[in-house]
Design an enzyme around this catalytic site. Structure first.
Site, short mmCIF file in Angstrom:
data_model
loop_
_atom_site.label_atom_id
_atom_site.label_comp_id
_atom_site.label_asym_id
_atom_site.label_seq_id
_atom_site.Cartn_x
_atom_site.Cartn_y
_atom_site.Cartn_z
N GLU A 151 0.82 -1.22 0.00
CA GLU A 151 0.00 0.00 0.00
C GLU A 151 0.85 1.26 0.00
O GLU A 151 0.80 2.07 0.94
CB GLU A 151 -0.97 0.00 1.19
N GLU A 302 -6.55 -7.66 -1.41
CA GLU A 302 -6.99 -7.72 -0.01
C GLU A 302 -8.40 -7.21 0.11
O GLU A 302 -8.75 -6.17 -0.46
CB GLU A 302 -6.12 -6.81 0.89
C1 GLA Z 1 -4.48 -2.95 4.47
C2 GLA Z 1 -3.08 -3.44 4.69
C3 GLA Z 1 -3.01 -4.62 5.60
C4 GLA Z 1 -3.90 -4.42 6.78
C5 GLA Z 1 -5.29 -4.20 6.33
C6 GLA Z 1 -6.20 -4.03 7.52
O1 GLA Z 1 -5.04 -3.57 3.40
O2 GLA Z 1 -2.41 -3.75 3.49
O3 GLA Z 1 -1.68 -4.77 6.00
O4 GLA Z 1 -3.48 -3.32 7.49
O5 GLA Z 1 -5.33 -3.03 5.54
O6 GLA Z 1 -7.51 -4.05 7.18
#
Ligand code: GLA
Length: 618
Positions: A151, A302
């Site tokens: 991210e 994700e």
């Molecule tokens: C993001 C991050 C993960 C985690 C999730 C929590 O997608 O990439 O590492 O922190 O959020 O929901």
């Protein structure tokens, strides 16, 4: 369809963080993954401290065992470079690589993403750990993909950032005088007479310079991308056949221009966490991802088994994980992945859920995860044809950044809100929309919407003119075409670059506190304008008789925020669609997010919460 080799079928799995668990749990993990049909897991996203416990000293033994176990269980590995979370020893050895906030606070390790992406020590350490991983795992049969970092989106205002920003500005503007001109530094005595005087937008007494803030966001996007590319180069060198990606995150704080980044990744991957209205937000995110991917398949890297709604985090309702996953897949995702495989027992995100929740596999969540895993292989065939979309919404992250400028005439209007409304209205009426760059070839679309396209280059304005001249239907909403690439207003009347195309000349912006009713019954909120017709006709007028919505040829201008129903009427949309429906060639994906039975194409009845993927030739 350009989908990387080694990732055949639909990907199913999630972030797997075995380092949080004793080794005896790993065997159970792999057994449960097999039960659930998991075929891909992202490993090592936050494992730097375990992989390199001291500078240059590596411990790969545990990861060797994890990869071997996963391979034995038939699970492919999306191996992460762990650079989103440098270990404490790194911060202590290189305190200059810790991020500094705009108000000068140097952050401390103890969370994650605590680094300055421009700090030389951090850049070197990132490439070093990426190289060590690639040397170790090149040729490992489990390795299917690289997941660089996590991210991307973290900024810094330290002296390293200042130096890198200046170098970037030199390349962008050429000379200091050009920068002074672009930033309108004649205002408030900001003229720079030496490069060393130019700073990142650190805390200031009053409003900062909007062009400086905008350029800093652009710089961060490029600088973060440079960090990605350095790692990618090493991974390519050592593992030329393994695709490389990173997971894009949503949010108007993210200084990432996805159009530029999408060219650098082997596949577009997104993380998505809906909050208020999960079906609509899912469709929005998925359509955006497909846009960034240029219509090619992409991957939902994700999602969570919980929904984060303001102050509450609660498990998704029965069936919701499946429905939202199907919605992503219908809209082009080659699978459904989660954060994370097993819910953590400790650490900052222990309440964020997991495919295996705290209660263990004997749980509603795990049963739904298992059922979804059993369902996915049957969908692969329906995912071959491209998603069909008749409309396009223009997406320009830089306009979004510019519209966040402090000192704007209204704090109530926002870029994302305008884009989301356009998408929501189409979605609710069953129209699948693509997202496109303002410079894209738009000729295939029946309808193009340009919501608050604030920054518009002459070339992009020409592109819109070409589209309309070719018979395309163009709908432009307020705050479009206003400024040039340096956030300087185009004078002579708004909407600057689009005045002639739209046949209007706007004299004043008039943000409003209370709604007004237009003469066609539409409710207008937040924003109105004093519009003069200059070749267009009025489709709807404000109570004082001045034009609110206009049309010239096939080009429509909307000078206010219409209510959703009026927006739909303006677009000529049919009745609201009770079921989400996406066509891909002969296949139609239908998802009933509602609580009533609904009829769908193919003479089927969908129960409440039901879904179908059916072959329905046209
Ligand atoms: C993001 C991050 C993960 C985690 C999730 C929590 O997608 O990439 O590492 O922190 O959020 O929901």
């Amino acid at each position: 369809m350009n989908w990387p080799k080694g990732l055949e079928g639909l990907c199913y799995g999630g972030d797997y963080n075995p380092e949080q668990w004793p080794e005896k749990v790993w065997e159970e993990d792999v057994a449960l993954m097999r039960q659930a049909g998991v075929n891909l897991v992202s490993v090592g996203v936050f494992s730097w401290a375990r992989l390199e416990p001291a500078e240059g000293a590596y411990d790969f033994g545990w990861l060797d065992r994890v990869l071997d176990l996963l391979h034995g269980g038939g699970v492919r590995v999306n191996l992460a470079t762990p650079t989103a979370s440098p270990p404490p020893w790194f911060s202590l050895a290189h305190p200059d690589a810790l991020a500094v906030t705009a108000d000068g606070v140097r952050l401390t390790h103890g969370s994650r993403d605590t680094y300055c992406v421009t700090a030389p020590a951090y850049r070197e350490a990132s490439v070093r750990i990426a190289r060590a991983l690639a040397e170790r795992y090149a040729g490992h049969p489990a390795l299917a993909m690289w997941h660089v970092h996590n991210e991307y989106g973290t900024g810094c205002h330290c002296d390293h950032a200042a130096a890198a920003f200046r170098a970037w500005l030199r390349a962008r503007h050429g000379s200091l005088e050009a920068l002074n001109d672009a930033w309108t530094t004649s205002f408030w005595s900001q003229h720079y007479s030496a490069w060393e005087q130019v700073m990142p937008p650190r805390a200031t007494q009053y409003l900062p310079n909007p062009a400086q803030v905008l350029d800093f966001r652009r710089f961060l996007s490029d600088e973060l991308l440079a960090h990605f590319r350095e790692q990618k180069a090493v991974l390519r060198e050592l593992t030329p056949d393994v695709p490389v990606t990173t997971n894009f995150v949503f949010g108007d704080w993210v200084p990432v221009n996805q159009w530029d980044w999408a060219k650098e990744v082997d596949l577009v991957a997104i993380d998505h966490y809906p909050a208020q209205n999960p079906p609509e937000e899912t469709a929005f995110a998925a359509d955006l991802a497909r846009g960034w991917a240029g219509g090619r398949p992409w991957l939902l890297m994700e999602q969570a088994v919980v929904t984060y709604t303001g102050p509450r985090m609660a498990a998704k309702r029965p069936g919701e994980i499946t429905r939202l996953s199907l919605s992503h897949i219908a809209r082009g995702s080659r699978g459904a992945m989660f954060f994370q495989w097993r819910a953590s027992r400790g650490g900052a995100e222990l309440w964020h859920g997991g495919m295996v929740p705290h209660s263990g596999p004997d749980s509603r969540i795990f049963r739904e995860i298992r059922d979804l895993g059993a369902l996915l292989p049957a969908l692969a065939e329906a995912c071959e044809a491209p998603v069909e979309a008749s409309a396009a919404i223009l997406w320009d992250p830089e306009s979004g950044w510019a519209l966040q400028s402090p000192g704007f005439p209204s704090t109530e209007v926002g870029y994302l809100e305008a884009v989301r409304q356009a998408h929501r209205v189409l979605y609710r009426h069953g129209v699948t929309a693509d997202f496109a760059r303002p410079s894209a070839d738009l000729s295939a679309y029946e309808l193009v919407i340009a919501p608050s396209l604030y920054l518009l280059s002459d070339d992009d304005a020409d592109n819109l003119r070409r589209y309309a001249a070719g018979g395309g239907r163009l709908v432009v909403s307020f705050l479009s075409g206003i400024a040039d690439g340096h956030a300087r207003v185009r004078t002579g009347g708004y909407p600057g670059a689009l005045r002639d195309l739209l046949g209007v000349r706007v004299e004043e912006f008039l943000p409003i506190a209370d709604p007004v009713t237009l003469d066609d019954g539409a409710t207008a909120t937040l924003w109105t304008e004093h519009v003069h017709l200059a070749g267009a006709e009025a489709l709807a007028r404000y109570p004082d008789g001045t034009p609110a919505v206009t049309r010239r040829g096939r080009a429509v201008y909307v000078s206010t925020r219409l209510d959703d129903d009026a927006y739909a009427r303006l677009l000529g949309l049919g009745p609201a669609a009770p079921v989400e429906s996406v066509r891909r060639g002969d296949w139609v994906f239908s998802v009933n997010h509602g609580d009533r039975e609904q009829a769908i194409p193919g003479n089927l009845l969908l129960p409440p919460g039901g879904y179908a993927v059916a072959r329905v030739p046209r």
